[in-house]
Design a protein around this motif. Structure first.
Motif, mmCIF file in Angstrom:
data_model
loop_
_atom_site.group_PDB
_atom_site.id
_atom_site.type_symbol
_atom_site.label_atom_id
_atom_site.label_comp_id
_atom_site.label_asym_id
_atom_site.label_seq_id
_atom_site.Cartn_x
_atom_site.Cartn_y
_atom_site.Cartn_z
ATOM 1 N N TYR A 109 49.197 34.762 28.113
ATOM 2 C CA TYR A 109 49.213 34.983 29.557
ATOM 3 C C TYR A 109 50.580 35.484 30.020
ATOM 4 N N LEU A 112 50.724 39.183 29.058
ATOM 5 C CA LEU A 112 49.909 40.020 29.938
ATOM 6 C C LEU A 112 50.568 40.170 31.309
ATOM 7 N N ASP A 113 51.151 39.093 31.838
ATOM 8 C CA ASP A 113 51.857 39.172 33.122
ATOM 9 C C ASP A 113 53.083 40.079 33.020
ATOM 10 N N ASN A 116 52.011 43.609 32.984
ATOM 11 C CA ASN A 116 51.554 43.957 34.328
ATOM 12 C C ASN A 116 52.747 44.293 35.219
ATOM 13 N N PRO A 121 49.441 47.482 32.769
ATOM 14 C CA PRO A 121 48.475 46.401 32.571
ATOM 15 C C PRO A 121 47.371 46.736 31.564
ATOM 16 N N ASN A 125 46.545 45.029 27.881
ATOM 17 C CA ASN A 125 45.242 44.542 27.416
ATOM 18 C C ASN A 125 44.951 45.019 25.997
ATOM 19 N N ARG A 154 42.024 38.802 30.933
ATOM 20 C CA ARG A 154 42.930 39.943 30.801
ATOM 21 C C ARG A 154 43.264 40.540 32.161
ATOM 22 N N ASN A 155 44.188 41.484 32.161
ATOM 23 C CA ASN A 155 44.556 42.190 33.384
ATOM 24 C C ASN A 155 43.365 43.011 33.875
ATOM 25 N N GLU A 157 41.224 46.097 35.147
ATOM 26 C CA GLU A 157 41.308 47.532 34.895
ATOM 27 C C GLU A 157 40.474 48.264 35.932
#
Length: 177
Positions: A109, A112-113, A116, A121, A125, A154-155, A157
């Motif tokens: 996490y 992924l942040d 982003n 982002p 992923n 996930r982020n 899309e």
């Protein structure tokens, strides 16, 4: 301190050597005769991990990613392999120093942040998907007991907002053979 490895052996994993005279790769284990791994690099890596699976010690994520890129990724489509190499550079930069046994879902996490915030982002992923696949192989190889990435969100899309028009396609076809 031992001497440095020769140039042809510098990028090979521990114990693997290349014999220029015989144009063959070998696994050199202490107290044993050299084990012939093969003439080509891909054949040598397949055999290396078959023989060295007992002795393979994955200390860091860098070792694990390296093993995946040399053993699994070359068997995939060429574009997938290139994408894996590109994504692995980011993964090694962030996770390379970590022990695979201490990797948890909150690390994913955080990654992924971070991607982003870096305005990537979707790429984040894709990189996480590679990391998840590598961790699944780590379970298969006996490096870890269970993958920590079940149910990761996930982020988001965005899908494409328009289709290619006929005029744009006609211009494109002019430049195609």
């Amino acid at each position: 301190m031992g001497r440095k490895r020769s140039a042809e052996n510098a990028n090979l994993p521990k114990g693997m050597i290349f014999n220029k005279k015989g144009n063959t790769y070998y696994l050199r284990a202490s107290g044993q005769k050299d084990i012939r791994l093969g003439k080509t690099l891909s054949e040598a890596f397949r055999n290396y991990y078959a023989y060295a699976s007992i002795n393979f010690e994955c200390q860091t994520m860098h070792d694990l990613i390296d093993r995946y890129l040399k053993e699994i990724s070359p068997n995939k489509a060429e574009s997938t392999h290139k994408s894996n190499i590109s994504a692995s550079k980011h993964l090694i930069k962030r996770f390379g120093h970590m022990n695979p046994r201490v990797l948890r879902a909150w690390h994913a996490y955080q990654y992924l942040d971070l991607r982003n915030r870096e305005e990537a982002p979707v790429r984040g992923n894709r990189e996480f998907a590679l990391l998840s696949t590598i961790m699944s192989h780590a379970v298969r190889w006996g490096v870890i007991d269970d993958t920590p990435f079940h149910g990761i969100i996930r982020n988001p899309e965005q899908p494409r907002d328009r289709l290619v028009t006929d005029d744009e396609l006609a211009v494109f076809v002019k430049y195609c053979p």
